[in-house]
Design a protein around this motif. Structure first.
Motif, mmCIF file in Angstrom:
data_model
loop_
_atom_site.group_PDB
_atom_site.id
_atom_site.type_symbol
_atom_site.label_atom_id
_atom_site.label_comp_id
_atom_site.label_asym_id
_atom_site.label_seq_id
_atom_site.Cartn_x
_atom_site.Cartn_y
_atom_site.Cartn_z
ATOM 1 N N PRO A 1 -2.579 1.861 -3.506
ATOM 2 C CA PRO A 1 -3.267 2.159 -4.771
ATOM 3 C C PRO A 1 -4.732 1.762 -4.741
ATOM 4 C CG PRO A 1 -1.940 0.207 -5.014
ATOM 5 C CD PRO A 1 -1.635 0.727 -3.642
ATOM 6 N N TYR A 2 -5.480 2.279 -5.687
ATOM 7 C CA TYR A 2 -6.922 2.109 -5.649
ATOM 8 C C TYR A 2 -7.340 0.648 -5.762
ATOM 9 C CZ TYR A 2 -11.825 2.427 -7.001
ATOM 10 O OH TYR A 2 -13.167 2.261 -7.062
ATOM 11 N N ARG A 3 -6.641 -0.132 -6.612
ATOM 12 C CA ARG A 3 -7.035 -1.529 -6.799
ATOM 13 C C ARG A 3 -6.855 -2.337 -5.510
ATOM 14 N NH1 ARG A 3 -2.726 -4.754 -7.122
ATOM 15 N NH2 ARG A 3 -0.674 -3.854 -7.579
ATOM 16 N N VAL A 4 -5.922 -1.915 -4.648
ATOM 17 C CA VAL A 4 -5.743 -2.577 -3.360
ATOM 18 C C VAL A 4 -6.714 -2.011 -2.330
ATOM 19 C CG1 VAL A 4 -4.120 -3.003 -1.470
ATOM 20 C CG2 VAL A 4 -3.324 -3.088 -3.855
ATOM 21 N N LEU A 5 -6.864 -0.676 -2.339
ATOM 22 C CA LEU A 5 -7.685 -0.021 -1.317
ATOM 23 C C LEU A 5 -9.160 -0.396 -1.431
ATOM 24 C CD1 LEU A 5 -7.502 1.910 1.043
ATOM 25 C CD2 LEU A 5 -7.779 3.823 -0.530
ATOM 26 N N ALA B 1 8.083 3.609 -6.043
ATOM 27 C CA ALA B 1 7.140 2.667 -6.632
ATOM 28 C C ALA B 1 5.728 3.218 -6.684
ATOM 29 C CB ALA B 1 7.156 1.361 -5.845
ATOM 30 N N ASN B 2 5.537 4.411 -6.168
ATOM 31 C CA ASN B 2 4.205 5.025 -6.095
ATOM 32 C C ASN B 2 3.835 5.678 -7.416
ATOM 33 O OD1 ASN B 2 1.810 5.984 -5.208
ATOM 34 N ND2 ASN B 2 2.658 7.597 -3.909
ATOM 35 N N THR B 3 3.679 4.874 -8.437
ATOM 36 C CA THR B 3 3.413 5.405 -9.772
ATOM 37 C C THR B 3 2.101 4.904 -10.348
ATOM 38 O OG1 THR B 3 4.678 3.590 -10.740
ATOM 39 C CG2 THR B 3 5.867 5.630 -10.266
ATOM 40 N N GLU B 4 1.409 4.055 -9.632
ATOM 41 C CA GLU B 4 0.171 3.469 -10.186
ATOM 42 C C GLU B 4 -0.956 4.491 -10.157
ATOM 43 O OE1 GLU B 4 -2.795 -0.313 -9.418
ATOM 44 O OE2 GLU B 4 -0.941 -0.091 -8.309
ATOM 45 N N GLN B 5 -1.705 4.551 -11.217
ATOM 46 C CA GLN B 5 -2.843 5.447 -11.310
ATOM 47 C C GLN B 5 -4.102 4.707 -10.908
ATOM 48 O OE1 GLN B 5 -2.534 8.636 -11.963
ATOM 49 N NE2 GLN B 5 -0.338 8.419 -12.238
ATOM 50 N N LYS B 6 -5.080 5.461 -10.524
ATOM 51 C CA LYS B 6 -6.376 4.869 -10.186
ATOM 52 C C LYS B 6 -6.972 4.240 -11.417
ATOM 53 C CE LYS B 6 -7.698 7.810 -6.320
ATOM 54 N NZ LYS B 6 -8.712 8.710 -5.772
ATOM 55 N N SER B 7 -7.455 3.025 -11.220
ATOM 56 C CA SER B 7 -8.092 2.341 -12.337
ATOM 57 C C SER B 7 -9.593 2.322 -12.153
ATOM 58 C CB SER B 7 -7.563 0.921 -12.424
ATOM 59 O OG SER B 7 -7.796 0.201 -11.213
ATOM 60 N N ILE C 1 -8.201 12.819 -0.293
ATOM 61 C CA ILE C 1 -9.546 12.322 -0.574
ATOM 62 C C ILE C 1 -9.526 10.841 -0.924
ATOM 63 C CG2 ILE C 1 -11.469 12.505 -2.212
ATOM 64 C CD1 ILE C 1 -11.055 15.474 -2.314
ATOM 65 N N GLN C 2 -8.471 10.393 -1.621
ATOM 66 C CA GLN C 2 -8.447 8.992 -2.047
ATOM 67 C C GLN C 2 -8.334 8.027 -0.880
ATOM 68 O OE1 GLN C 2 -6.194 11.282 -2.865
ATOM 69 N NE2 GLN C 2 -4.084 10.513 -2.797
ATOM 70 N N ALA C 3 -8.037 8.528 0.333
ATOM 71 C CA ALA C 3 -7.957 7.642 1.494
ATOM 72 C C ALA C 3 -9.334 7.234 1.996
ATOM 73 C CB ALA C 3 -7.169 8.317 2.618
ATOM 74 N N LEU C 4 -10.381 7.994 1.637
ATOM 75 C CA LEU C 4 -11.730 7.667 2.104
ATOM 76 C C LEU C 4 -12.252 6.423 1.403
ATOM 77 C CD1 LEU C 4 -13.579 11.110 2.292
ATOM 78 C CD2 LEU C 4 -12.684 9.736 4.172
ATOM 79 N N VAL C 5 -12.854 5.517 2.168
ATOM 80 C CA VAL C 5 -13.476 4.312 1.626
ATOM 81 C C VAL C 5 -14.809 4.110 2.311
ATOM 82 C CG1 VAL C 5 -11.306 3.179 1.025
ATOM 83 C CG2 VAL C 5 -12.272 2.869 3.311
ATOM 84 N N SER C 6 -15.639 3.275 1.720
ATOM 85 C CA SER C 6 -16.918 2.909 2.315
ATOM 86 C C SER C 6 -16.971 1.397 2.461
ATOM 87 C CB SER C 6 -18.089 3.400 1.438
ATOM 88 O OG SER C 6 -18.122 4.809 1.405
ATOM 89 N N VAL D 1 0.839 -1.197 0.000
ATOM 90 C CA VAL D 1 0.000 0.000 0.000
ATOM 91 C C VAL D 1 0.874 1.247 0.000
ATOM 92 C CG1 VAL D 1 -1.879 -1.153 1.213
ATOM 93 C CG2 VAL D 1 -0.127 0.054 2.522
ATOM 94 N N GLN D 2 0.222 2.341 -0.296
ATOM 95 C CA GLN D 2 0.853 3.650 -0.200
ATOM 96 C C GLN D 2 0.265 4.365 1.009
ATOM 97 O OE1 GLN D 2 -0.175 5.332 -3.936
ATOM 98 N NE2 GLN D 2 0.925 3.780 -5.118
ATOM 99 N N ALA D 3 1.053 5.170 1.655
ATOM 100 C CA ALA D 3 0.627 5.773 2.914
ATOM 101 C C ALA D 3 0.763 7.289 2.873
ATOM 102 C CB ALA D 3 1.438 5.210 4.077
ATOM 103 N N GLY D 4 -0.047 7.929 3.696
ATOM 104 C CA GLY D 4 0.017 9.364 3.884
ATOM 105 C C GLY D 4 -0.332 9.698 5.319
ATOM 106 N N LYS D 5 -0.037 10.920 5.731
ATOM 107 C CA LYS D 5 -0.264 11.320 7.110
ATOM 108 C C LYS D 5 -1.409 12.324 7.220
ATOM 109 C CE LYS D 5 4.201 10.459 9.301
ATOM 110 N NZ LYS D 5 5.280 11.033 10.133
#
Length: 470
Positions: free
Chosen positions: A444-448, A464-470, A351-356, A32-36
């Motif tokens: 990345p989105y496919r994992v999240l 390695a943080n180069t994957e775009q949202k699919s 924003i991309q950290a939010l999930v449901s 995964v990719q992380a942020g604070k």
């Protein structure tokens, strides 16, 4: 020699075991990719496109049928209130006005003559009354003298005849009074009649001249000198001579998507950019919000549409420019960015950290191994943000983020329910559920999108943080 070979074999086996253990240790971890969680200023912006329009403009249409003899302005001219803009052929209206004015003057002379006749009739009536009184007295004295046989019958008859004549003259004078009064009333009626005709003729003549109703700019002149214009009748529009726009108050009329219109309010600040004036931003504020939805495909109000399809809709929003430049022209393409919300020093995450997640999904056994009970990372966060509260409606998804707990690069992704506030362009405010400094999964989105609660993860390197949202 055998001892050396044995030592080498043991080392090889040990190294292989270490490599194998390392590989298989990480094989069950999600990358995964992380942020604070940080504090920053957030601004919510609604962007919409449209065109420049003056707040007030008028289409000057033909008020009379006729040929255009003079056009005194052209497109782009600045005019003042009352300035003559155009003139139609006015020979016949001018002659009608002059003729009616002459008839009015003649009727006024007739009224003056009738008034003089009336005054003379009044004087004649006064004389007739005085003569009648005198003749009446003579008649009465003569009658008494005749009865006493003091005068001859011929003298008495003369007095009687004079009395009857004075009575007739009095009646005649009274009749002339009535006749003179009727003539005066008739003359006054003619004055009123020709006065109304004069006003009508003046109105017809005035419709051949077109003065400017206010200060402004001529923005459209679709006619030329020599053309014939007509007045609109019933459902047929008349000819338009020109359009006059008041450019002292300039607006940007834009169309806002129906999903954003609920956040737009009158008075909100906006930044307006114009395609014809790149690299310039004009401040403004929202002054009007349309009530009816506009169909995006046809531009017709939804209340006037007979179709029942569910196509996209927009709402009209008018943004008034605070300091418009003098060289603006109606119709220029523009974009307005309306600030609908602002929060300074807000606790925020990407924003991309939010999930449901559905409540039942939070109880699925994670990939990293079974967990007997779903628990928050610490007691402090547990009290502030339970993962699945007993009061949570099971029919609705839970909004949250995956918080990374543990040390090193190998961590556990724990789902944490959050309450959001202001949405910025890339970040969202977290009202409750997180604190500054918490580390969250951002991709990345496919994992999240498939990540389970309490899953063991490893953090990808920044390179390695180069994957775009699919």
């Amino acid at each position: 020699m055998k001892k050396i070979i044995l030592i080498v074999v043991c080392l090889a086996v040990a190294v292989g075991g270490i490599i194998y253990a390392t590989i298989h240790r990480d094989s069950g971890l999600a990358a995964v990719q992380a942020g604070k969680v940080t504090r920053r200023d957030l601004v919510t912006i609604v962007s919409a496109s449209g065109q420049i329009k003056p707040k007030d403009y008028v289409n000057i249409g033909a008020n009379a049928f006729g040929k255009i003899t003079n056009l005194y302005v052209k497109e782009g001219d600045h005019v003042k209130k009352g300035q003559l803009l155009a003139r139609l052929e006015n020979v016949q209206p001018t002659m009608d006005l002059a003729s009616t004015r002459s008839q009015l003057e003649s009727s006024r002379y007739d009224d003056a003559a009738a008034q003089a006749t009336y005054n003379q009739a009044v004087l004649d009536l006064d004389r007739a009354k005085a003569d009648f009184q005198q003749k009446q007295l003579d008649y009465q004295r003569g009658k008494e003298l005749f009865n006493q046989q003091l005068i001859a019958k011929s003298d008495y008859d003369t007095r009687v005849a004079a009395f009857e004549m004075s009575k007739s003259q009095l009646a005649q004078a009274q009749s002339k009074i009535l006749q003179a009064k009727a003539q005066s009333e008739s003359a006054k009626g003619h004055i009123a009649q020709y006065g109304a005709q004069l006003r009508h003729a003046a109105d017809v003549l005035s419709k051949t001249d077109y003065p400017a109703p206010y200060d402004g700019v001529i923005t459209n002149v679709p006619v030329r000198e020599g053309e014939t214009v007509v007045v609109g009748i019933q459902n047929s529009p008349g000819s338009t001579l020109m359009t006059l726009s008041d450019m002292s108050v300039v607006t940007a009329e834009v169309k806002v998507d129906e999903t954003d219109i609920v956040n737009v309010r009158v008075g909100q600040a906006a930044e307006v950019t114009i395609d014809a004036m790149p690299n310039r931003v004009f401040p403004g504020h929202v002054t009007e919000i349309g009530d009816n939805a506009i169909l995006r495909s046809s531009g017709v109000s939804s209340s006037q549409s007979t179709t029942g399809d569910q196509e996209a809709k927009d709402f009209k929003v008018v943004v008034t420019l605070d300091n418009p430049p003098d060289n603006l022209r109606p119709g220029l393409s523009t974009t307005a960015k309306i600030t609908t919300a602002r929060k300074n020093d807000a606790t925020a995450v990407p924003i991309q950290a939010l999930v449901s997640r559905k409540p039942e999904e939070l109880k699925i056994t994670p990939v990293g191994g079974p967990h007997p009970k779903l628990q928050p990372a610490s007691a402090s966060t547990a009290s502030a943000s339970p993962v699945a509260s007993q009061n949570q409606d099971p029919a609705h998804d839970i909004t949250g983020v995956f918080v990374l707990t543990g040390s090193g690069d190998k961590k556990t992704a724990e789902f944490r329910e959050v309450k959001t506030g202001v949405y910025g362009s890339t970040d969202v405010e977290i009202v409750s559920g997180l604190k500054e400094g918490d580390q969250v999964v951002t991709g990345p989105y496919r994992v999240l999108r498939n990540l389970k609660n309490q899953t063991r993860v490893k953090i990808e390197k920044p390179a390695a943080n180069t994957e775009q949202k699919s």
